[in-house]
Enzyme design. Structure first.
Site, short mmCIF file in Angstrom:
data_model
loop_
_atom_site.label_atom_id
_atom_site.label_comp_id
_atom_site.label_asym_id
_atom_site.label_seq_id
_atom_site.Cartn_x
_atom_site.Cartn_y
_atom_site.Cartn_z
CD GLU A 174 30.68 -6.23 29.56
OE1 GLU A 174 29.93 -7.08 29.03
OE2 GLU A 174 31.57 -6.55 30.38
CD GLU A 293 31.09 -5.93 34.52
OE1 GLU A 293 31.26 -7.10 34.13
OE2 GLU A 293 30.13 -5.23 34.17
#
Ligand code: AHR
Length: 500
Positions: A174, A293
């Site tokens: 991320e 995710e």
């Protein structure tokens, strides 16, 4: 009233072969995922390495093929060297991502040992937040080089003669998010990811690499981020990542169950962006998707604000899942299977205690949340070729979506065992759905089993009563002359398995 839907499934209408890694999961050094989750040396079920065998048994039931590790946000401040070698000499470090203290009692080698016990591969993430090319290439050398170099010989000195042969690696986590340690612009990340990828593959050309996509579809830099990152990395990586979490914050069930349409759009947009860069570069290579995710995450948000900073393995992100969450998780699995041609890796985030299908009590039992079941059904029965299911179903509108089909479904053909499996969610809140499905190309197939997950109370959990939200096999379906007729209860997850 009964809602009616029609579907056609033909063995020749192939989406693509399902990569089993689509049923992957994730263990981060976060909360009680590792400590008190998979590892609790004082637990009555602990093995010689301190791993809970009751948890191992539940993970095996899920047939998890791949586990992402060690983060997550955690990885962006992690020194992998802290977690190898004699345990007594390992440092305690502040983890800035989750404001906790990491003891490093478990590290790379122990985790790989654990993964072997559950028959899973490890999807290893490297730190591109505070670190870079050198630490990443050393890590590949430590894990995968046979011997005769500094880092491979160090691994051998730590008791691991054979290389770990870690195949899939994530280039950070991320990196588009301002919350990330070492957050970067797309150009900054793209450059470091490309150069790190080159060095890692020079150490071991057999590895596959995942570049960070956006943290979710609502990020202001989506999809420019993907385009820029792939401009830099296209020739050096194999996958681009996607992350998403949903929640029923407004307590609007119709809108909540439609969130998988957002996931469909997210997947489609990333495919288009990756293929745009392919076209721009005139490349023959296709970048596939790693949805590494995905889950429901919102129940624990308030409780987590009260965690004492710098505690060791506090309960964190411990969502207690409801029956309605299990329905959405089922639809999210359907969404990914519908794009099995491009989604090759996916990781349910996470696996134990932290936004997880498996929960543990310290010194006590390990138990299954409602989301355990759709995940297990898809992983166990969803192997083979994903098939287009041509659906005609009534639709509804909600706050954020229009034209939401009451029927959400996908089919999987397990050619080796001659089994057809239909995964289906009836989103209708009050009516059963009568499904009429043309399966004429599956000559002689009969119902093997019709599993149903349903409950009168959408907010039901398994926290007090472990068998409150559990599937049964009394689904109503029959086959006559190549026509499958199934009744799907209002608000239900269904697994209809057919064979000879
Ligand atoms: O899975 C929990 C967290 O969600 C991960 O650490 C991070 O990557 C994401 O924001």
């Amino acid at each position: 009233m009964t809602v009616k839907a029609k579907m056609t499934v033909d063995k020749e209408y192939k989406i693509g072969q399902i990569d089993e890694r689509i049923y992957g999961s994730f263990i981060e050094h976060l909360g009680r995922a590792v400590y008190e989750g998979i590892y609790e040396p004082d637990h009555p079920s602990a093995d010689e390495q301190g791993f809970r065998t009751d948890v191992i048994e539940l993970v095996k039931q899920l047939r998890v093929p791949l586990v992402r590790y060690p983060g997550g946000n955690f990885v962006s401040g992690y020194n992998w060297e802290d977690g190898v070698g004699p345990v007594s000499e390992r440092p305690r470090r502040l983890d800035l991502a989750w404001r906790t203290t990491e003891t490093n009692q478990i590290g790379t080698n122990e985790f790989i040992d654990w993964a072997k016990k559950v028959n899973a591969e490890v999807n290893m993430a490297v730190n591109l937040g505070t670190r870079g090319i050198n630490e990443a290439r050393n890590f590949v050398e430590y894990c995968n080089h046979p011997s005769g170099s500094y880092w491979s010989d160090l691994r051998i000195s730590h008791g691991y003669k054979e290389p770990h042969k870690i195949k899939t690696w994530c280039l950070g986590n991320e990196m588009d998010g301002p919350w990330q340690i070492g957050h970067k612009t797309a150009n900054e990340y793209g450059r470091i990811a490309a150069e790190t990828a080159k060095a890692m593959k020079w150490v071991d050309p057999s590895i596959e690499l995942v570049a960070c996509g956006s943290s979710n579809r609502k990020m202001p830099t989506f999809a420019e981020w993907e385009a820029t990152v792939l401009e830099h990395t296209y020739d050096h990586v194999d996958y681009i990542s996607l992350h998403t979490y949903y929640g029923n914050r407004d307590n609007d069930l119709g809108n909540y169950l439609a969130q998988s349409l957002d996931m469909d759009q997210f997947i489609y947009s990333v495919i288009c962006t990756a293929d745009y860069i392919k076209a721009k570069k005139g490349s023959k290579k296709t970048i596939n998707l790693s949805f590494d995710e995905w889950n429901v995450w919102y129940h624990s948000n308030e409780a987590d604000k009260k965690i004492e900073p710098w505690s060791i393995a506090p309960p964190q992100l411990e969502d207690i899942y409801t029956f309605e969450d299990a329905l959405l998780v089922g639809s999210m699995l359907i969404s990914m299977l519908k794009r099995a041609d491009r989604v090759k890796i996916a990781c349910l985030a996470q696996l134990v205690n932290v936004i997880a299908p498996i929960m543990t009590e310290k010194g006590g039992e390990a138990w299954k949340q409602p989301i355990f079941y759709p995940y297990m059904h898809a992983s166990v029965f969803g192997r083979g070729t994903a098939l287009h299911s041509i659906i005609s179903a009534p639709k509804y509108d909600s706050k954020d979506f229009t034209d939401i089909p009451y029927l959400d479904a996908v089919s999987v053909h397990d050619e080796d065992n001659e089994v057809l499996t239909i995964f289906a969610v009836n989103r209708h809140q009050t009516e059963n759905l009568l499904l009429d499905c043309d399966i004429r190309s599956f000559e002689g197939y009969k119902i093997l089993e019709h599993i149903v997950l349903e409950h009168d109370d959408v907010k039901a959990t398994n926290k007090q009563n472990r068998s409150n939200v559990v599937p049964h096999s009394n689904g109503k379906s029959k086959v006559d002359n190549g026509q499958l007729e199934a009744s799907l209860s209002a608000l239900s997850w269904n697994v209809i398995r057919l064979g000879k």
